[in-house]
Design an enzyme around this catalytic site. Structure first.
Site: not given
Ligand code: GLY
Length: 381
Positions: A95, A155, A227, A231, A342, A345
């Site tokens: 990142d 991402d 997202r 991205w 986040s 699930s």
């Protein structure tokens, strides 16, 4: 949905800048947490992947107002990013672009800050260390070469502009070459036939071949993390700007159509595009990111297509402004409500964090989209 008007863009920017100004005392010597807690961001150390977005907002505020108070704060924050990369604090992941483009490339481009440039170039070097020859991709997370971490994520397209920029300023083609190789692998494997995306994609560490798509933050492996899709849109648009690879353009139009086909009535996506109605939380940040992607594309296309993408961006921003922005600083110290970082699930592997909260990248891209629409934007990416 109406399109946002120029008057509203200016009003929204002024409101956003006021909120950034109010936040300076808390977030000049500390960073802003990735997401708010009950709509208020707590301060944090410069250790998260998201710490670059708040300084990005400060740079945008400076770009918009030219008030030196913002430049001063951005320069102090950039020092913390130089310290982080020089001391390799929490940088063993991909990142680097999310961290160093809005915080340091921005400041170098806007003000010629040489220390910010140095920090961003070191970050680009760090990103190169994540490249896997076998499979030809930048590994997202975890120790290099571990089978369970041998994967890239969608991402990462947003981390690549740091590499293109590094090649431009140093003349060293290595950065660009790695970015191109990662893009090629991503285009081959991250996208499904319908234009939707896998969040993460595993490669075989033995022979570098493709293994399977999975999710971490989406609802299920075969669903459509909102997202991730956003991205992809912005990442493809930026990739097209730097590469002029026609595959980016055709993938973008397919993926944009998919994204738009899964939006609820007010155009702000649920956290996973598998949901199109009901009570699941939204992810407002996906709308801001997609708006930036559409506006980036609009700058690169012929008039008819450009108008279409620009119009979608304006509709997304109108909805965010009308129904999602923070209107009262006693209610929140963020800019945009109802983001989701986040959500757990039964099928995904994420740690639940920041559900139905402000998220720092949501605020940043909301401001960036407004700056783009105001016409006074010059790119950080
Ligand atoms: N890049 C991680 C996220 O969007 O949550």
């Amino acid at each position: 949905m109406q399109e946002i008007t120029q008057d509203t863009v200016q009003l929204a920017l002024d409101e956003a800048v006021s909120q950034v100004r109010r936040n300076l005392p808390l977030f000049t010597y500390r960073c802003q947490n990735h997401s708010s807690v009950k709509n208020f961001y707590p301060p944090c150390d410069n250790t998260q992947w998201t710490c670059g977005f708040w300084p990005g907002e400060v740079c945008l505020a400076w770009q918009h107002t030219k008030d030196p108070v913002f430049l001063h704060a951005a320069s102090i924050l950039a020092e913390s990013f130089l310290h982080r990369i020089e001391n390799k604090i929490e940088v063993d992941h991909h990142d680097m672009g999310f961290l160093y483009t809005p915080s340091c490339v921005s400041l170098y481009k806007l003000d010629g800050n040489e220390r910010a440039k140095r920090a961003a170039l070191l970050a680009a070097d760090q990103l190169l260390t994540r490249f896997q020859e076998k499979g030809s991709f930048l590994q997202a997370w975890g120790a290099m070469d571990e089978k369970e971490n041998y994967r890239f994520i969608i991402d990462c397209l947003m981390n690549l502009p740091l590499l293109y920029w590094a090649s431009e300023v140093t003349g060293d083609e290595r950065y660009r070459t790695i970015a191109l190789r990662h893009t090629d692998t991503c285009l081959k494997h991250s996208f499904r036939e319908d234009g939707s995306t896998f969040h993460t994609f595993f490669m075989d560490p033995e022979n570098g071949g493709p293994l399977r798509g999975e999710t971490c933050q989406g609802y299920r492996a075969d669903s459509f993390w909102a997202r991730g899709q956003a991205w992809a849109l912005y990442g493809l648009a930026l990739s097209y700007r730097y590469t002029r690879d026609e595959r980016c353009l055709s993938q973008l139009s397919k993926s944009a159509a998919f994204f738009l086909s899964r939006l609820p009535h007010d155009l702000i996506p649920y956290w996973d595009l598998i949901f199109t109605e009901g009570d699941e939380p939204r992810d407002s940040s996906s709308a801001s990111i997609a708006a930036c992607g559409f506006l980036e594309m609009a700058d690169l296309l012929d008039d008819t297509q450009a108008d279409l993408y620009r119009s979608w961006a304006k509709k997304l921003m109108q909805s965010l402004y009308a129904s999602y922005r923070v209107t009262d600083p006693s209610y929140s110290n963020g800019l945009v409500l109802h983001g989701t970082y986040s959500k757990k699930s039964p099928y995904n592997t994420c740690t639940p964090e920041g559900v139905d909260e402000c998220v720092s990248w949501g605020d940043y891209f909301y401001m960036e989209a407004l700056m783009r629409l105001s016409g006074s934007w010059s790119t950080f990416w």
